[in-house]
Design an enzyme around this catalytic site. Sequence first.
Site, mmCIF file in Angstrom:
data_model
loop_
_atom_site.group_PDB
_atom_site.id
_atom_site.type_symbol
_atom_site.label_atom_id
_atom_site.label_comp_id
_atom_site.label_asym_id
_atom_site.label_seq_id
_atom_site.Cartn_x
_atom_site.Cartn_y
_atom_site.Cartn_z
ATOM 1 N N HIS A 87 -23.773 1.043 -50.609
ATOM 2 C CA HIS A 87 -22.641 0.208 -50.193
ATOM 3 C C HIS A 87 -21.640 -0.005 -51.332
ATOM 4 C CE1 HIS A 87 -20.228 -2.935 -48.440
ATOM 5 N NE2 HIS A 87 -20.636 -3.806 -49.352
ATOM 6 N N HIS A 111 -19.857 -5.935 -57.162
ATOM 7 C CA HIS A 111 -19.372 -7.063 -56.366
ATOM 8 C C HIS A 111 -20.470 -7.800 -55.611
ATOM 9 C CE1 HIS A 111 -19.414 -4.237 -52.886
ATOM 10 N NE2 HIS A 111 -19.471 -5.331 -52.137
ATOM 11 N N GLU A 115 -24.314 -12.068 -55.823
ATOM 12 C CA GLU A 115 -24.629 -12.649 -54.509
ATOM 13 C C GLU A 115 -26.032 -12.289 -54.042
ATOM 14 O OE1 GLU A 115 -22.966 -11.902 -50.019
ATOM 15 O OE2 GLU A 115 -21.504 -12.092 -51.640
ATOM 16 N N ASP A 116 -26.478 -11.058 -54.314
ATOM 17 C CA ASP A 116 -27.709 -10.551 -53.701
ATOM 18 C C ASP A 116 -28.832 -10.215 -54.677
ATOM 19 O OD1 ASP A 116 -26.545 -10.717 -51.176
ATOM 20 O OD2 ASP A 116 -25.741 -8.683 -51.272
ATOM 21 N N ASP A 176 -14.564 -3.672 -49.083
ATOM 22 C CA ASP A 176 -15.915 -4.085 -48.702
ATOM 23 C C ASP A 176 -16.024 -4.214 -47.183
ATOM 24 O OD1 ASP A 176 -18.595 -5.431 -49.129
ATOM 25 O OD2 ASP A 176 -17.481 -7.117 -48.292
#
Length: 715
Positions: A87, A111, A115-116, A176
């Site tokens: 991704h 990016h 967050e992950d 994205d």
Amino acid sequence: MSAEATNPGAPLRKRGRPRIDLRRLGRVALLGPVSRDRLPDAIGHVAEAHRAHHPDADLTILRRAYVLAESSHRGQMRKSGEPYITHPLAVTLILAELGAETTTLTASLLHDTVEDTDVTLDQVREEFGDEVCYLVDGVTKLEKVDYGAAAEPETFRKMLVATGNDVRVMSIKLADRLHNMRTLGVMRPEKQARIAKVTHEVLIPLAERLGVQALKTELEDLVFAILQPREYERTQALIAAWADAQDPLTDIADSVRTTLREAGISAEVLIRPRHVVSVHRVRAKRGEMRGTDFGRLLVLVGDDADCYAVLGELHTCFTPVISEFKDFIAAPKFNLYQSLHTAVVGPEGAVAEVLIRTHRMHKVAEAGVVALGNPYTQDGSTAAHQTEPADGERADPTRPGWLSRLLDWQESATDSDTFWTTLRADLAQDREITVFRTDGGTLGLPAGASCVDAAYAQYGEEAHGCIGARVNGRLATLSTVLNDGDTVQLLLAQDGSSGPSPEWLDHARTPAARIAITAWLDTHPEAAQGPHGSRPDTPRPQTQPADEAANGRGRAGGRAPSVAVDTPGAQVRLAGCCTPVPPDAIIGFTVRGGAVTVHREECPAVGRMRTLGRAAVGARWNDQGEWSGAADYRVTLVAESFGRPRLLADLTEAIATAEAAIVAATVEPPSEQRVRHTYTLQLPDAAGLPGLMRAMRDVPGVYDVSRAQQPAATG
């Protein structure tokens, strides 16, 4: 059918370049690190696309970013079954093909790490610097655990605020979302629809406003396939049916090439197919499709002068369709777009639309702000460090007026639901106008904006006191809709007693105006008397405590009319529907908030209030017998007249001769050659009112002057 399967093509990809196998890239990514003297194979395509736009770019930082992203995402899988690293690789490739500079690509690879994964912003900052850290933070979602249902709107608010300082934040977000939309088919249908709806209402308008047409058009087609699958399939079938037929644009393109070559103009003439949504719109507009409706001619030249030279040759050698001509070079669109648009009739009567632009204009038309490189260095270079101005503000040449306005009003929309609803409504307004101020400045407003919007755009909360406007030198109501190129002068009350009417909300198109008006009405409940309160074109009547009125305070330039009421301590206001002045017989009624509104006894509102069972409050003028020169009085007069030249000038001269000041004025559109003028006037002496009315009646063409008896709410 998955969104990826329905993708009508990848317009970002150069013709002839094979589509990248993300599953293969994922397998390569899992092979682990490579030697330090070369790039990992998995980002070879990214490096190739990047070097095509930036031949001298240093790719070392990209390698480091990829290694961190791959190691931190290792073991994570997408719902499609691909390794998660595919991704950020795909998002970065989209931006690389648009021409994004190295800093943007570095942040794009990272990016989702904060967050992950366990990577922190501090780690990103330490390894890649403040600029990359800012971009990564800008696109990082807020946690649903902390924000609940407000997580999505507040995440968008966060991204928009970050975009205000660096437009590259939104570039990464758009890429994205594009890759997520391409692979949305693995989601449940209801989730596909929800994501597509947000994309349609928020992200596609943002892509349009930032000029990133390449992303916008593909997003439109993907959303169309999900939200209107039958229309999508019907349009696709229509395109396929015409694909096998002979394209009439081919012959016209050959004729254009010959014409320009004979004129000595070096130009590249291309046939540019319309994307699916564009074909759907043309079919909806025209009904039966023509062969030339499935594409347009694109003429690319070296400089601006050549654009106009091409236009001249086309209009000389072909029959032009004048109504289709638009010059977006002399007057660029608000999203950086520049091009000449025209249409010509081909040899056999086929009409072809033609776009004429330079190669640089074409790059910006496709990639928008992404094509500008790093907007925070003077030369658009890929420098990762820049000097901050002393005040901490970043000078952003790409920050357009609509974004500044959005950032301003969002500060007032503290509630997430209000922000989310207002944002979508604001982005739905996809056209801008420019109006000129009398001081030489300009205001950028959405199409359909009124004088109310202009007032709040120019004065902020001071616009609460706006009492009128002049548009192109003529008096106009605040509800007047402005046109591109109008000159507007806003008239503000000098005494601070005016405030917005609830009716202003009917004429406000901008969120800034609507939020400010609503906030004022919420804090002044006595003003929100209902849908028929004070007219938006007249000043709000005076509101002040009874003891202040008795002492004559509240108006600039003189004392206010003194009114005593039988409710001690109540606020007293003179009704705007009938504007009483001494020696009118008056009576009061209590309205919301406990204030007492004073009317003339013959005012129609008095009868309505009595019918509703409202108890009257005794009211009387103070200092009776001493009116002359003691106070300033407001009164609203209505002049009925036959239309004629210079009527307005003669009426205003008569008013000025009587030493009355015009606070607000409206002129209604003529009806059967009759015109109604409404003036709110400030008089130095109430005893002069009869003489003023006689002077106005003496103006040729005026057949009646009366005290206003406007409808008023019952509170």
